[in-house]
Design a protein around this motif. Structure first.
Motif, PDB file in Angstrom:
ATOM      1  N   ALA A   1      16.931  -6.219  -2.410  1.00 15.91           N
ATOM      2  CA  ALA A   1      15.805  -6.811  -3.261  1.00 15.91           C
ATOM      3  C   ALA A   1      15.451  -6.793  -4.906  1.00 15.91           C
ATOM      4  CB  ALA A   1      15.365  -6.441  -1.916  1.00 15.91           C
ATOM      5  N   ASP A   2      16.236  -6.810  -5.743  1.00 15.41           N
ATOM      6  CA  ASP A   2      15.463  -6.165  -6.442  1.00 15.41           C
ATOM      7  C   ASP A   2      14.392  -6.705  -7.064  1.00 15.41           C
ATOM      8  OD1 ASP A   2      15.348  -4.750  -9.349  1.00 15.41           O
ATOM      9  OD2 ASP A   2      18.190  -4.537 -10.014  1.00 15.41           O
ATOM     10  N   SER A   3      13.725  -6.236  -8.188  1.00 14.62           N
ATOM     11  CA  SER A   3      12.567  -6.710  -7.971  1.00 14.62           C
ATOM     12  C   SER A   3      12.334  -6.457  -9.854  1.00 14.62           C
ATOM     13  CB  SER A   3      11.030  -6.634  -7.648  1.00 14.62           C
ATOM     14  OG  SER A   3      11.116  -4.400  -8.417  1.00 14.62           O
ATOM     15  N   THR A   4      13.607  -6.458 -10.863  1.00 11.29           N
ATOM     16  CA  THR A   4      13.255  -6.296 -11.690  1.00 11.29           C
ATOM     17  C   THR A   4      12.690  -7.301 -12.175  1.00 11.29           C
ATOM     18  OG1 THR A   4      15.196  -4.304 -11.686  1.00 11.29           O
ATOM     19  CG2 THR A   4      14.757  -5.444 -14.636  1.00 11.29           C
ATOM     20  N   LEU A   5      11.694  -7.713 -13.791  1.00  8.73           N
ATOM     21  CA  LEU A   5      11.728  -8.758 -13.889  1.00  8.73           C
ATOM     22  C   LEU A   5      12.311  -9.098 -14.895  1.00  8.73           C
ATOM     23  CD1 LEU A   5       8.099  -8.326 -14.339  1.00  8.73           C
ATOM     24  CD2 LEU A   5       8.744  -9.972 -13.011  1.00  8.73           C
TER      25      LEU A   5
END
Length: 209
Positions: free
Chosen positions: A152-156
């Protein structure tokens, strides 16, 4: 149950394939800070000695004190789906022994998840080139889907305009902090070298992901 056709199964592979494999393909761009090998070896031996490696008595993770490295995601001409160099480049990602490790007094076999993931990417790559899918390919596709969801990588990331879709690819801006995968490679390779002679009667060719 009606089985999905090849094209419906592999249609989204390109997006997943490009996003995941880039994390393992840009080795020259990495900056490394290594810890002394003796420190890690002593720590790993001490922690592993607490387990018998019989039935469920083994650690969930290999005790790896790996250094962090920086990676800047970008396109590469390497690790293509189909090219004269592709098979060799993908094979070079795996250490001797293919990522399997022998642990405990009886040399019980395990595989590091990193190499299961790379194996699955490679199997999907081969399926695209062969235009043929199998149940194992479906397993790999589903396995990677679940691990991507788990991360669930939340990098923008900045999206692209649709008119640039044929000439550009979206990547997160800036550098990413990663576990040094070359260090993991060295640990797996060292384990293979140290245990190959001790468990010669057991063939790793019988093992699979």
């Amino acid at each position: 149950m009606k089985r999905a056709g090849f094209h419906s199964l592999l249609a989204p592979v390109g997006v997943l394939f490009s996003a995941v494999l880039l994390a393992s393909s840009l080795l020259p761009l990495v900056l490394r800070w290594r810890v002394p090998p003796s420190h890690e070896q002593e720590s790993a031996v001490s922690l592993l000695s607490r387990y018998s490696f019989v039935e469920d008595d083994y650690p969930a993770y290999y005790p790896l004190d790996a250094p962090e490295v920086l990676l800047t995601p970008e396109d590469t001409v390497h690790y293509q789906v189909s090219s004269p160099e592709a098979d060799g480049e993908w094979a070079a990602l795996f250490p001797p022994g293919g990522g399997f490790m022998r642990l405990g007094p009886e040399g019980r076999p395990f595989v590091l998840t990193l190499y299961h993931q790379l194996h699955c990417l490679d199997r999907i790559r081969q399926a695209i080139g062969e235009k043929h899918t199998t149940q194992h390919v479906h397993h790999c596709f589903n396995y990677l889907r679940q691990l991507v969801l788990c991360e669930a990588d939340s990098t923008l990331e900045r999206p692209l305009h649709w008119q640039a879709a044929d000439s550009e690819n979206a990547y997160p801006s800036g550098e990413r902090t990663c576990t040094d995968w070359e260090h993991v490679y060295e640990i797996a390779a060292a384990n293979h070298e140290a245990t190959a002679g001790r468990f010669r009667e057991r063939s790793d060719s019988d093992l699979y992901f």
